[in-house]
Scaffold this active site. Structure first.
Site, PDB file in Angstrom:
ATOM      1  CB  SER A 137     -73.591  30.088 -30.101  1.00  0.00           C
ATOM      2  OG  SER A 137     -74.947  29.881 -29.786  1.00  0.00           O
ATOM      3  CG  ASP A 266     -78.485  27.378 -35.999  1.00  0.00           C
ATOM      4  OD1 ASP A 266     -78.966  26.735 -35.035  1.00  0.00           O
ATOM      5  OD2 ASP A 266     -77.483  28.096 -35.900  1.00  0.00           O
ATOM      6  CG  HIS A 294     -76.261  26.218 -32.887  1.00  0.00           C
ATOM      7  ND1 HIS A 294     -76.570  27.517 -33.200  1.00  0.00           N
ATOM      8  CD2 HIS A 294     -75.663  26.268 -31.659  1.00  0.00           C
ATOM      9  CE1 HIS A 294     -76.197  28.318 -32.216  1.00  0.00           C
ATOM     10  NE2 HIS A 294     -75.636  27.577 -31.276  1.00  0.00           N
TER      11      HIS A 294
END
Length: 337
Positions: A137, A266, A294
């Site tokens: 991320s 996502d 995600h």
């Protein structure tokens, strides 16, 4: 041989993929902490899995926004690294290791300097150890920018970027609508609490760009980044920050083997994070999946004991002996139907 990712029937939803791993974490491996003093008087903490030996390959794990060694994906990666006989170390962003950092500034999506410092220290103390990294991320965006900005001077042999918000402005906008607002609310509350603690710290109060009352109004990433992140880290405003910190534009300059993994569903992303052929260096292998959420990528098992795709894929890529980037356009798209 690369394995395509396909979710089980019960984990086809992007929100199941995103939330379930957070709820059913594997046991935390035993780590020991090393405090790393930074040139500006601040510090970051490194959590080691075992004692590294010079010459042993080292995997650097870079967590996402408000993550740490407790994060589900970090725990699993540490376990798999141990099985693969890799030394592993978690690089914490400033203020994320359970203790507030000393300065008014914190960390952000484009802050490559702290990562570069950690890698430099590792290379100094373990000169014969090949260095690898996986970033998740926000940490993935930092890693992509590091790889693209350092090019041949990157200290990493190989890198893996997972679920990175490579176009920050578009991702911030995405989190302002639908179910995704729940993720935004959860993370913004944590960021607000950290800023409140700093405002309440006598030595830092006057350095903070906002008051307690103003902080309460910052209920989106766009507002928080405009009023807090940008001014604290030397950016003109939120748009300047998003433009300079987004990793997408750096992919074309990468010269060390780098794998980028995204899921089309996502909930933190939009199609704007997906690079075009022209935006990819020949040394970037891009893996796009239809499902995965995600930092999810649940590949099997059962809801209370899921199995995952990411860890084995990371290990596989790190130990690839030959360049697998053979497709003429440099784009590897693994769409699971």
């Amino acid at each position: 041989m690369k394995t395509l990712f396909t979710p089980p029937w019960w984990a086809a939803s992007p929100h199941v993929q995103t939330i379930l791993p957070f709820l059913f974490k594997v046991a935390k491996p035993i780590t020991f902490r090393q405090r790393q003093e930074l040139p500006d008087g601040d510090f970051v903490d490194l959590d080691w899995l075992g004692q590294a030996q010079n010459g042993q390959p080292i995997l650097v794990i870079i967590h996402g926004l408000e993550g740490n060694t407790e994060s589900h994906y970090v725990r699993r990666m540490l376990i798999e690294a141990k099985k693969a006989k890799l030394a592993a170390v978690v690089h914490h962003h400033r203020g994320c290791s359970g203790e507030p950092n000393r300065l008014a500034r914190s960390y952000h999506s484009g802050d490559v300097n702290d990562l570069a410092y950690t890698l430099g220290q590792l290379k100094h103390y373990y000169p014969d150890s090949p260095l690898y990294a996986v970033g998740y991320s926000l940490g993935g965006n930092v890693l992509a920018k590091y790889q693209g900005s350092t090019q041949q001077n990157s200290l990493l042999e190989r890198a893996v970027v997972v679920s990175a918000p490579l176009t920050l402005g578009a991702c911030a906008k995405r989190l302002e609508s639908g179910f995704s607002t729940l993720y935004q609310r959860f993370l913004i509350k944590r960021l607000q609490q950290k800023m409140l603690d700093k405002i309440n710290t006598t030595d830092l109060t006057e350095q903070m760009p906002i008051t307690k009352e103003q902080l309460k109004m910052l209920n989106t990433f766009y507002l928080f980044d405009d009023k807090v992140t940008a001014p604290l880290h030397g950016f003109t405003d939120v748009n300047d920050y998003y433009q300079q910190a987004s990793g997408l534009g750096y992919l074309q300059y990468i010269t060390k083997p780098t794998l980028v993994i995204h899921a089309q569903d996502d909930p933190f992303m939009t199609a704007e994070v997906i690079p075009t052929q022209d935006q990819l260096s020949p040394m970037v292998e891009y893996e796009l999946h239809e499902f995965g959420g995600h930092v999810g990528f649940i590949a099997g098992g059962w809801p209370w004991k899921p199995h995952f795709y990411l860890e084995q894929r990371v290990i596989e890529f790190i130990f690839s002996e030959e360049n697998t980037l053979t497709e003429p356009d440099g784009l590897s798209s693994s769409l699971s139907h």
